[in-house]
Design a protein around this motif. Sequence first.
Motif, PDB file in Angstrom:
ATOM      1  N   ASP A 304       0.815  -1.177  -0.042  1.00 23.81           N
ATOM      2  CA  ASP A 304       0.048   0.068  -0.122  1.00 23.81           C
ATOM      3  C   ASP A 304       0.770   1.071   0.068  1.00 23.81           C
ATOM      4  N   THR A 305       1.273   1.787  -1.148  1.00 20.98           N
ATOM      5  CA  THR A 305       1.935   2.967  -1.074  1.00 20.98           C
ATOM      6  C   THR A 305       1.312   3.926  -2.024  1.00 20.98           C
ATOM      7  N   PHE A 306       1.816   5.311  -1.692  1.00 23.62           N
ATOM      8  CA  PHE A 306       1.459   6.392  -2.380  1.00 23.62           C
ATOM      9  C   PHE A 306       2.079   7.292  -3.461  1.00 23.62           C
ATOM     10  N   ALA A 307       1.333   7.696  -4.514  1.00 24.85           N
ATOM     11  CA  ALA A 307       1.924   8.409  -5.361  1.00 24.85           C
ATOM     12  C   ALA A 307       2.863   7.471  -6.500  1.00 24.85           C
ATOM     13  N   GLU A 308       2.634   6.338  -6.642  1.00 29.45           N
ATOM     14  CA  GLU A 308       3.361   5.602  -7.511  1.00 29.45           C
ATOM     15  C   GLU A 308       2.453   5.091  -8.590  1.00 29.45           C
ATOM     16  N   SER A 309       3.063   4.954  -9.846  1.00 30.96           N
ATOM     17  CA  SER A 309       2.444   4.655 -10.896  1.00 30.96           C
ATOM     18  C   SER A 309       2.309   3.099 -10.905  1.00 30.96           C
ATOM     19  N   TYR A 310       1.237   2.811 -11.952  1.00 31.30           N
ATOM     20  CA  TYR A 310       0.894   1.239 -11.992  1.00 31.30           C
ATOM     21  C   TYR A 310       2.130   0.654 -12.670  1.00 31.30           C
ATOM     22  N   ALA A 311       3.033   1.188 -13.646  1.00 34.55           N
ATOM     23  CA  ALA A 311       4.483   0.737 -13.805  1.00 34.55           C
ATOM     24  C   ALA A 311       5.388   0.255 -12.661  1.00 34.55           C
ATOM     25  N   GLU A 312       5.381   0.911 -11.639  1.00 34.77           N
ATOM     26  CA  GLU A 312       5.897   0.549 -10.270  1.00 34.77           C
ATOM     27  C   GLU A 312       5.274  -0.536  -9.620  1.00 34.77           C
ATOM     28  N   PHE A 313       3.953  -0.542  -9.476  1.00 30.24           N
ATOM     29  CA  PHE A 313       3.143  -1.645  -8.990  1.00 30.24           C
ATOM     30  C   PHE A 313       3.659  -2.878  -9.640  1.00 30.24           C
ATOM     31  N   ARG A 314       3.563  -2.838 -11.067  1.00 28.28           N
ATOM     32  CA  ARG A 314       3.819  -4.075 -11.658  1.00 28.28           C
ATOM     33  C   ARG A 314       5.250  -4.604 -11.557  1.00 28.28           C
ATOM     34  N   GLU A 315       6.312  -3.560 -11.477  1.00 29.24           N
ATOM     35  CA  GLU A 315       7.352  -4.000 -10.975  1.00 29.24           C
ATOM     36  C   GLU A 315       7.502  -4.907  -9.809  1.00 29.24           C
TER      37      GLU A 315
END
Length: 399
Positions: A304-315
Amino acid sequence: MGGEVQHDHITRVIRAAAEHDLTTLEECVNEYSFPDCKVVDVQDPETGFSPLHAAILSCRSSVNGHGSAKLDNEDAGSSAIRYLLENGAIWNQLDKNDETPGCLAYRLGLLELYQLMVDAGVRAEMILSRLEEYERMEDDDMDKEDKPEEEQHIAGNDQSSSSKPQDDVIDSVGDHQPDVNTSAYLSSTLSLSSSKLVDDQQNGVMMGWESGIMKQSADHLLTTPGMRVLNIGFGMGIIDSHIQNHPSKPARHYIVEAHPDVLKDMESKGWMSKTGVEVHRGRWQDVLPELVADGETFDAIYFDTFAESYAEFREFFTEHVMALLDQSGRWSFFNGMGADRQISYDIYQKVVEMDLFEAGFEVDWEDVELPKLDQEWDGVRRKYWNIDSYRLPVCKFMD
């Protein structure tokens, strides 16, 4: 093109879409050109309706003045919508009521047409995602020595921070840039109360109403006593408190947190000295590779993070969960992607499910009804949640 002529042409396009007249629509596409947009994206100057809006609205039936779910011409409407989309119509164009065509279909109960718009959004998002991936691959292939020093460090400036989903990954107009820059967020001063955590721009980082969601998430993840648990993003400490108070108390509880104000609050509340708790200060992008190098594995992981892109979540799940999660383990995340409107939320459930499948994970969804959230947003600049039901994901490796 003269203004009067252009207005007549717009009117003809909108009328043809409303009447599901494919012959006239095709003539308009072949004959007309507009300086600022494609023919299939013109908008009525009074309502802001695009041809997609018009094609959907005309499928509404009326019973005592109220819209009902379906007319016989919904099939014709489907054909018109498909034609418009095939010719490049923008799936999420907003009218003057701040509704996309899909929002309109959802409100009118035209669920078949709504599904057409969801599928169009999924296609658009997947294509954009792949294009961004190819761009990153090209950047990786470039010699860093050929780049200015400041450009070489751009990727490292999007830092991990505490709490709140990838709610800015997709918004109502398809903007993929985070509303809050993560590095700026990490240097901001946070305000914490019993009901919310906000940054110095009054962006909601975490809200107390999420407690029920977090408790159910913990219940799904902690299935036996003595588990090894990793949580990324402490925020208000909601899920970490549920983990600590859970009947199946973990043997090891790792927490990754980057924001200095949150870390200071954790220290003041004794988290650093809790038995079995290990707090790792910093960005998850930096901390997780160290855990992998140390041979750490976990039975349960939450993100559960804040202000990150979907690309970062996929990483995160393609590179790090693969290495850190025990083969029989489970993981979950705060599912706030696209939660500013229903169609965005529905689109991202499909996008993430496909990406999870590609990475080797299966996911089960549980619908969780939420209380009405009105006063909870007082003093918050951006309302990052605007739908009635939360879909709780539980992920595991495919058998």
